[in-house]
Write an enzyme that holds these catalytic residues in place. Structure first.
Site, PDB file in Angstrom:
ATOM      1  N   ASP A  12       0.454   0.039  -3.039  1.00  0.00           N
ATOM      2  CA  ASP A  12       0.017  -0.804  -1.917  1.00  0.00           C
ATOM      3  C   ASP A  12       0.937  -1.981  -1.660  1.00  0.00           C
ATOM      4  OD1 ASP A  12      -2.213   0.852  -1.654  1.00  0.00           O
ATOM      5  OD2 ASP A  12      -3.366  -0.330  -3.096  1.00  0.00           O
ATOM      6  N   LYS A  15       4.709  -0.151   1.373  1.00  0.00           N
ATOM      7  CA  LYS A  15       5.751   0.881   1.501  1.00  0.00           C
ATOM      8  C   LYS A  15       5.679   1.558   2.862  1.00  0.00           C
ATOM      9  CE  LYS A  15       4.190   3.124  -2.110  1.00  0.00           C
ATOM     10  NZ  LYS A  15       3.195   2.155  -2.612  1.00  0.00           N
ATOM     11  N   ASN A  37      -3.789  10.572  -2.977  1.00  0.00           N
ATOM     12  CA  ASN A  37      -4.136   9.245  -3.520  1.00  0.00           C
ATOM     13  C   ASN A  37      -3.365   8.146  -2.790  1.00  0.00           C
ATOM     14  OD1 ASN A  37      -1.787  10.293  -4.677  1.00  0.00           O
ATOM     15  ND2 ASN A  37      -2.179   9.494  -6.726  1.00  0.00           N
ATOM     16  N   GLY A  39      -1.964   5.988   0.357  1.00  0.00           N
ATOM     17  CA  GLY A  39      -2.443   5.609   1.683  1.00  0.00           C
ATOM     18  C   GLY A  39      -1.406   4.700   2.293  1.00  0.00           C
ATOM     19  N   HIS A  40      -0.568   5.240   3.160  1.00  0.00           N
ATOM     20  CA  HIS A  40       0.519   4.454   3.747  1.00  0.00           C
ATOM     21  C   HIS A  40       0.191   4.165   5.201  1.00  0.00           C
ATOM     22  CE1 HIS A  40       3.392   6.093   0.428  1.00  0.00           C
ATOM     23  NE2 HIS A  40       2.396   5.372  -0.030  1.00  0.00           N
ATOM     24  N   GLN A 221       2.455   5.461  -4.624  1.00  0.00           N
ATOM     25  CA  GLN A 221       2.021   4.653  -5.768  1.00  0.00           C
ATOM     26  C   GLN A 221       3.104   3.612  -6.097  1.00  0.00           C
ATOM     27  OE1 GLN A 221       1.494   8.375  -6.223  1.00  0.00           O
ATOM     28  NE2 GLN A 221      -0.203   7.744  -4.947  1.00  0.00           N
ATOM     29  N   THR A 298      -9.458   4.291  -0.504  1.00  0.00           N
ATOM     30  CA  THR A 298     -10.832   4.255  -1.015  1.00  0.00           C
ATOM     31  C   THR A 298     -11.644   3.084  -0.466  1.00  0.00           C
ATOM     32  OG1 THR A 298     -10.063   2.969  -2.901  1.00  0.00           O
ATOM     33  CG2 THR A 298     -10.177   5.344  -3.197  1.00  0.00           C
TER      34      THR A 298
HETATM   35  P1  IMO Z   1      -0.078   4.017  -2.450  1.00  0.00           P
HETATM   36  O1  IMO Z   1       0.942   5.119  -2.250  1.00  0.00           O
HETATM   37  C1  IMO Z   1      -2.604   1.824  -5.211  1.00  0.00           C
HETATM   38  C2  IMO Z   1      -4.220   3.993  -8.651  1.00  0.00           C
HETATM   39  C3  IMO Z   1      -5.717   4.214  -8.693  1.00  0.00           C
HETATM   40  C4  IMO Z   1      -5.957   4.209 -10.193  1.00  0.00           C
HETATM   41  C5  IMO Z   1      -4.729   4.942 -10.722  1.00  0.00           C
HETATM   42  C6  IMO Z   1      -4.945   6.428 -10.973  1.00  0.00           C
HETATM   43  O2  IMO Z   1      -0.965   3.783  -1.288  1.00  0.00           O
HETATM   44  O3  IMO Z   1       0.601   2.776  -2.944  1.00  0.00           O
HETATM   45  P2  IMO Z   1      -5.139   8.520  -9.339  1.00  0.00           P
HETATM   46  O4  IMO Z   1      -6.098   8.791  -8.217  1.00  0.00           O
HETATM   47  O5  IMO Z   1      -3.713   8.469  -8.901  1.00  0.00           O
HETATM   48  O6  IMO Z   1      -5.335   9.403 -10.527  1.00  0.00           O
HETATM   49  O7  IMO Z   1      -5.537   7.041  -9.833  1.00  0.00           O
HETATM   50  O8  IMO Z   1      -3.721   4.773  -9.740  1.00  0.00           O
HETATM   51  N1  IMO Z   1      -3.557   4.476  -7.431  1.00  0.00           N
HETATM   52  C7  IMO Z   1      -3.105   3.664  -6.461  1.00  0.00           C
HETATM   53  N2  IMO Z   1      -3.185   2.344  -6.310  1.00  0.00           N
HETATM   54  N3  IMO Z   1      -1.946   2.545  -4.287  1.00  0.00           N
HETATM   55  C8  IMO Z   1      -1.820   3.880  -4.426  1.00  0.00           C
HETATM   56  O9  IMO Z   1      -1.050   4.615  -3.610  1.00  0.00           O
HETATM   57  C9  IMO Z   1      -2.460   4.511  -5.532  1.00  0.00           C
HETATM   58  N4  IMO Z   1      -2.554   5.792  -5.948  1.00  0.00           N
HETATM   59  C10 IMO Z   1      -3.214   5.753  -7.123  1.00  0.00           C
HETATM   60  O10 IMO Z   1      -6.399   3.164  -8.062  1.00  0.00           O
HETATM   61  O11 IMO Z   1      -5.927   2.910 -10.707  1.00  0.00           O
HETATM   62 MG    MG Z   2      -1.713   2.268  -0.130  1.00  0.00          MG
END
Ligand code: IMO
Ligand code: MG
Length: 423
Positions: A12, A15, A37, A39-40, A221, A298
């Site tokens: 988050d 990106k 997972n 969210g861009h 992520q 989420t």
């Molecule tokens: P973007 O690409 C922020 C976090 C989840 C959790 C951990 C594991 O939008 O930056 P998972 O569902 O991947 O098994 O969860 O990783 N998480 C993220 N946090 N931005 C994301 O994606 C995330 N994708 C996973 O909250 O702590």
């Molecule tokens: Mg995001």
């Protein structure tokens, strides 16, 4: 020409916006790891467009998107995203390619992810089935996109995968099994929607490189969620580092030209795990409200805190970052003072690098450098237009991590980015 963009924090970082901005000067945008997972978010005339699986920037005509083998594909989500994107941007045929090696997230994986969260409190996952799917990939039980077009093999592999997963569902969570009879026809139906998009993306990218096309690898992520180097076990299950792009796409290390790392001007995290500079009181709430820090996937409120330069320097090192993009710098305006962590105290010792274990990272006490605040954030057309204390803040970051800032982002719209190339 290859550019990699990765997040340097816990996801988050902004990106989506940075990638959308850069997509203007690239031909092809590639997702290489993670799944829905991510969210861009991109703002079009104040309307958010959220990319979970489709590569960001596909709303722009003439851009091609690639989903590489390192991704785990929730095909139902993808089909929905394709349909929505086509309403906006017209047919994606001929400008979206999905690798046949890409693993499929099955409904049973999502169910397990959710039930694990309920049972043990999990790691605070997004419940998109990411962890269980990668587990099946490494256990060599996974189904892949290419299997969808061989109905007999698909049925057999699905049976094997469901047998394994249903045992877990039953024994661990006391839940009823997922049946081949229900899942199989659904997969066949979705297969037809994605059939036109399936292509060996390795060779597609190889010929694009030969033709001197500009390729952007879109990280999802963030570095601190990396399966090896993140705050394990509070991580995601993929390789989120820049090197993850090479592994996942079959590209050699010397073929990459630029590695951009995105960081917020402060820090956020969703889900559980250590967060040394977290602000639990009112200051955290102020950052959350000003920065609209609620998850794009989420909707969860994000934990907020000061920028942690100890972790940022670690992230820069892990990725070999060549330029920083600092986002949401406008959110800090109006605070009486702004802090950054510059070292940690642990067991009576000062340290400038983070401990490798999450248990120790939970225990560190950050030591801060404090900056005077600034009130206004005027829309800048050059770095010198930024408030002076903010300029000093940014210079301090650059000097601390020893990488120049290439982009400063504020506001929501993609054009609200200042590109600084002279440094
Ligand atoms: P973007 O690409 C922020 C976090 C989840 C959790 C951990 C594991 O939008 O930056 P998972 O569902 O991947 O098994 O969860 O990783 N998480 C993220 N946090 N931005 C994301 O994606 C995330 N994708 C996973 O909250 O702590
Ligand atoms: Mg995001």
């Amino acid at each position: 020409m290859i550019t990699i963009v990765v997040g340097l924090q816990w996801g988050d970082e902004g990106k989506g916006k940075v990638i959308d901005f850069l997509s203007q000067e690239h031909d092809i945008i590639v997702r290489f790891q993670g799944g829905a997972n991510a969210g861009h978010t991109v703002y079009l005339d104040d309307q958010p467009l959220i990319f979970h699986l489709l590569p960001t920037g596909l709303h722009r005509q003439g851009k091609t998107g690639v989903i590489g083998p390192g991704v785990v594909l929730d095909i139902q989500q993808l089909v929905q995203e394709i349909r929505e994107m086509e309403k906006y941007a017209g047919s994606l045929e001929g400008r979206l390619w999905i690798d046949p090696r890409t693993a499929l997230v099955l409904p049973v994986h999502q169910a397990e992810d959710g039930w694990e969260e309920e049972l043990k409190g999990g790691v605070g996952s997004t419940r998109r089935g990411i962890g269980p799917t990668y587990r099946d990939v490494y256990a060599r039980l996974g189904l892949r996109v290419g299997d969808l077009f061989h109905p007999e093999t698909l049925k057999h592999k699905l049976k094997v995968a469901l047998d394994f997963n249903n045992q877990i569902l039953g024994a661990r969570y006391g839940k009823p099994p997922f049946l081949v009879e229900t899942v199989y026809p659904q997969l066949l139906e979705w297969a037809e929607v994605i059939r036109p998009f399936v292509e060996d993306t390795h060779w597609f990218l190889r010929s694009a490189l030969k033709a001197n096309r500009a390729i952007l690898f879109e990280g999802a992520q963030g570095t601190l969620l990396d399966i090896f180097f993140g705050t394990y076990p509070y991580v995601t299950s993929s390789h989120t580092l820049a090197s993850g792009a090479l592994i996942s796409l079959g590209i050699g290390p010397k073929e990459v030209d630029r590695i951009y790392g995105v960081t917020k001007a402060y820090t956020t995290r969703v889900g559980k795990g250590p967060f040394p500079t977290e602000l639990k009181g009112e200051q955290g709430t102020i950052l959350r409200e000003r920065g609209h820090e609620y998850g794009a996937t989420t909707g969860r409120p994000r934990r907020c805190g000061w920028l942690d330069l100890v972790l940022l320097k670690y992230a820069v090192s892990l990725n070999g970052v060549t330029r920083l993009a600092v986002t949401k710098v406008d959110v800090l305006a109006g605070l009486p003072e702004v802090k950054v962590a510059t070292s940690y105290r642990l067991d009576g010792q000062d340290r400038r690098v983070p401990p490798a274990s999450s248990e120790d990272l939970e225990r560190v006490q950050p030591l801060y450098q404090t900056f005077p605040g600034w009130n206004e954030f005027p829309r800048p057309s050059q770095k010198e237009d930024l408030p002076e204390p903010l300029q000093r803040y940014l210079t301090y970051i650059e000097e601390f991590v020893e990488v120049p800032i290439g982009f400063i982002s504020y506001g929501r719209r993609t054009d609200e980015i200042l590109a600084i190339f002279e440094s």
